[in-house]
Design a protein around this motif. Sequence first.
Motif, PDB file in Angstrom:
ATOM      1  N   THR A  96       0.876  -1.051   0.215  1.00  0.00           N
ATOM      2  CA  THR A  96       0.205  -0.098   0.313  1.00  0.00           C
ATOM      3  C   THR A  96       1.157   1.338  -0.596  1.00  0.00           C
ATOM      4  OG1 THR A  96       0.102  -0.185   2.586  1.00  0.00           O
ATOM      5  CG2 THR A  96      -1.743  -1.265   1.017  1.00  0.00           C
ATOM      6  N   VAL A  97       0.233   2.393  -0.232  1.00  0.00           N
ATOM      7  CA  VAL A  97       0.907   3.914   0.073  1.00  0.00           C
ATOM      8  C   VAL A  97       0.312   4.357   0.742  1.00  0.00           C
ATOM      9  CG1 VAL A  97       0.645   6.188  -1.762  1.00  0.00           C
ATOM     10  CG2 VAL A  97       0.451   3.913  -2.374  1.00  0.00           C
ATOM     11  N   SER A  98       1.278   5.146   1.599  1.00  0.00           N
ATOM     12  CA  SER A  98       1.251   6.091   3.028  1.00  0.00           C
ATOM     13  C   SER A  98       1.276   7.005   2.525  1.00  0.00           C
ATOM     14  CB  SER A  98       2.420   5.129   3.990  1.00  0.00           C
ATOM     15  OG  SER A  98       3.201   5.750   3.209  1.00  0.00           O
ATOM     16  N   LYS A  99       0.739   8.215   3.653  1.00  0.00           N
ATOM     17  CA  LYS A  99       0.393   9.116   4.136  1.00  0.00           C
ATOM     18  C   LYS A  99       1.782  10.165   3.846  1.00  0.00           C
ATOM     19  CE  LYS A  99      -4.005  10.240   4.417  1.00  0.00           C
ATOM     20  NZ  LYS A  99      -4.734  11.569   3.704  1.00  0.00           N
ATOM     21  N   TYR A 100       3.007   9.088   4.496  1.00  0.00           N
ATOM     22  CA  TYR A 100       4.189   9.759   4.470  1.00  0.00           C
ATOM     23  C   TYR A 100       4.756   8.209   4.969  1.00  0.00           C
ATOM     24  CZ  TYR A 100       1.265  14.205   6.882  1.00  0.00           C
ATOM     25  OH  TYR A 100       0.776  15.001   6.517  1.00  0.00           O
ATOM     26  N   ALA A 101       6.596   8.848   4.558  1.00  0.00           N
ATOM     27  CA  ALA A 101       7.491   7.762   4.192  1.00  0.00           C
ATOM     28  C   ALA A 101       8.817   8.472   3.773  1.00  0.00           C
ATOM     29  CB  ALA A 101       7.282   6.808   3.338  1.00  0.00           C
ATOM     30  N   GLY A 102      10.010   8.090   4.592  1.00  0.00           N
ATOM     31  CA  GLY A 102      10.852   8.746   4.652  1.00  0.00           C
ATOM     32  C   GLY A 102      11.509  10.592   4.134  1.00  0.00           C
ATOM     33  N   GLY A 103      10.800  11.210   5.383  1.00  0.00           N
ATOM     34  CA  GLY A 103       9.962  12.515   4.776  1.00  0.00           C
ATOM     35  C   GLY A 103       9.662  12.778   3.835  1.00  0.00           C
ATOM     36  N   VAL A 104       8.754  12.318   3.391  1.00  0.00           N
ATOM     37  CA  VAL A 104       8.331  12.842   2.104  1.00  0.00           C
ATOM     38  C   VAL A 104       6.651  12.812   2.503  1.00  0.00           C
ATOM     39  CG1 VAL A 104       7.697  12.913  -0.385  1.00  0.00           C
ATOM     40  CG2 VAL A 104      10.147  12.082   0.947  1.00  0.00           C
ATOM     41  N   ARG A 105       6.261  13.796   2.233  1.00  0.00           N
ATOM     42  CA  ARG A 105       4.535  13.921   2.241  1.00  0.00           C
ATOM     43  C   ARG A 105       3.266  12.971   0.800  1.00  0.00           C
ATOM     44  NH1 ARG A 105      -0.011  16.441   1.371  1.00  0.00           N
ATOM     45  NH2 ARG A 105       1.692  18.726   1.171  1.00  0.00           N
ATOM     46  N   ASN A 106       3.287  12.466   1.011  1.00  0.00           N
ATOM     47  CA  ASN A 106       2.195  12.122  -0.233  1.00  0.00           C
ATOM     48  C   ASN A 106       1.408  13.353  -0.743  1.00  0.00           C
ATOM     49  OD1 ASN A 106      -0.005  11.227  -1.902  1.00  0.00           O
ATOM     50  ND2 ASN A 106       0.187   8.666  -1.125  1.00  0.00           N
ATOM     51  N   GLY A 107       1.295  13.917  -1.603  1.00  0.00           N
ATOM     52  CA  GLY A 107       0.626  14.866  -2.180  1.00  0.00           C
ATOM     53  C   GLY A 107      -0.993  14.672  -2.214  1.00  0.00           C
ATOM     54  N   TYR A 108      -1.759  13.279  -2.680  1.00  0.00           N
ATOM     55  CA  TYR A 108      -2.677  12.957  -3.100  1.00  0.00           C
ATOM     56  C   TYR A 108      -4.030  13.289  -2.065  1.00  0.00           C
ATOM     57  CZ  TYR A 108      -2.145  10.611  -7.460  1.00  0.00           C
ATOM     58  OH  TYR A 108      -1.633  10.640  -8.968  1.00  0.00           O
ATOM     59  N   LEU A 109      -4.562  13.383  -1.904  1.00  0.00           N
ATOM     60  CA  LEU A 109      -5.993  13.543  -0.801  1.00  0.00           C
ATOM     61  C   LEU A 109      -6.223  12.647   0.011  1.00  0.00           C
ATOM     62  CD1 LEU A 109      -8.134  16.176  -2.485  1.00  0.00           C
ATOM     63  CD2 LEU A 109      -6.014  16.590  -0.002  1.00  0.00           C
ATOM     64  N   GLU A 110      -6.419  11.148  -1.075  1.00  0.00           N
ATOM     65  CA  GLU A 110      -6.843  10.015  -0.646  1.00  0.00           C
ATOM     66  C   GLU A 110      -5.409   9.599  -1.068  1.00  0.00           C
ATOM     67  OE1 GLU A 110     -10.356   8.133  -2.170  1.00  0.00           O
ATOM     68  OE2 GLU A 110     -11.544  10.643  -2.143  1.00  0.00           O
ATOM     69  N   ALA A 111      -4.857   9.167  -0.418  1.00  0.00           N
ATOM     70  CA  ALA A 111      -3.060   8.556  -0.499  1.00  0.00           C
ATOM     71  C   ALA A 111      -3.662   7.148  -1.209  1.00  0.00           C
ATOM     72  CB  ALA A 111      -2.479   8.258   0.675  1.00  0.00           C
ATOM     73  N   GLU A 112      -3.908   6.526  -1.331  1.00  0.00           N
ATOM     74  CA  GLU A 112      -4.438   4.898  -1.457  1.00  0.00           C
ATOM     75  C   GLU A 112      -5.116   5.101  -3.144  1.00  0.00           C
ATOM     76  OE1 GLU A 112      -8.338   6.488  -0.622  1.00  0.00           O
ATOM     77  OE2 GLU A 112      -6.174   5.769   0.425  1.00  0.00           O
ATOM     78  N   GLN A 113      -5.180   6.472  -3.766  1.00  0.00           N
ATOM     79  CA  GLN A 113      -5.455   6.717  -4.931  1.00  0.00           C
ATOM     80  C   GLN A 113      -3.742   6.745  -5.488  1.00  0.00           C
ATOM     81  OE1 GLN A 113      -8.168   5.991  -6.803  1.00  0.00           O
ATOM     82  NE2 GLN A 113      -8.756   4.962  -4.532  1.00  0.00           N
ATOM     83  N   LEU A 114      -3.183   6.502  -4.829  1.00  0.00           N
ATOM     84  CA  LEU A 114      -1.741   6.463  -6.225  1.00  0.00           C
ATOM     85  C   LEU A 114      -1.358   5.556  -6.367  1.00  0.00           C
ATOM     86  CD1 LEU A 114       0.664   8.456  -6.717  1.00  0.00           C
ATOM     87  CD2 LEU A 114       1.924   8.187  -4.428  1.00  0.00           C
ATOM     88  N   GLY A 115      -0.808   5.277  -7.819  1.00  0.00           N
ATOM     89  CA  GLY A 115      -0.238   3.913  -7.444  1.00  0.00           C
ATOM     90  C   GLY A 115       0.910   3.561  -7.480  1.00  0.00           C
TER      91      GLY A 115
END
Length: 105
Positions: free
Chosen positions: A80-99
């Motif tokens: 799965t994709v997470s909202k944060y990892a390695g100091g980087v924030r996922n910009g998707y509002l719904e993180a799970e929608q990022l492939g």
Amino acid sequence: MLFLDCGNTFIKWIFRTVDATFMLKGSCSQLFEVFEEINKYAATEPQRLVFASVRSCAENEELMAIVQGHYPSIICHEITVSKYAGGVRNGYLEAEQLGLYRDWE
């Protein structure tokens, strides 16, 4: 091992033996097509499943039920994709929608 990349329309897949001496891959719109190809060419069944999906939780549960119905002893792992990892924030509002980028070969 069976790898599934479940997009909204297609399922990309790779099946390979543990020792990597045999491999199949393809894409399809229905999960049963994956089973048909594996059954046609492979001498063994997959023991593990690694899958990633941008589909809904309900769709993923249905897919896993189908896989486990076809291969009862398979062990399943979801990536799965997470909202944060390695100091980087996922910009998707719904993180799970990022492939996920999956280079499984």
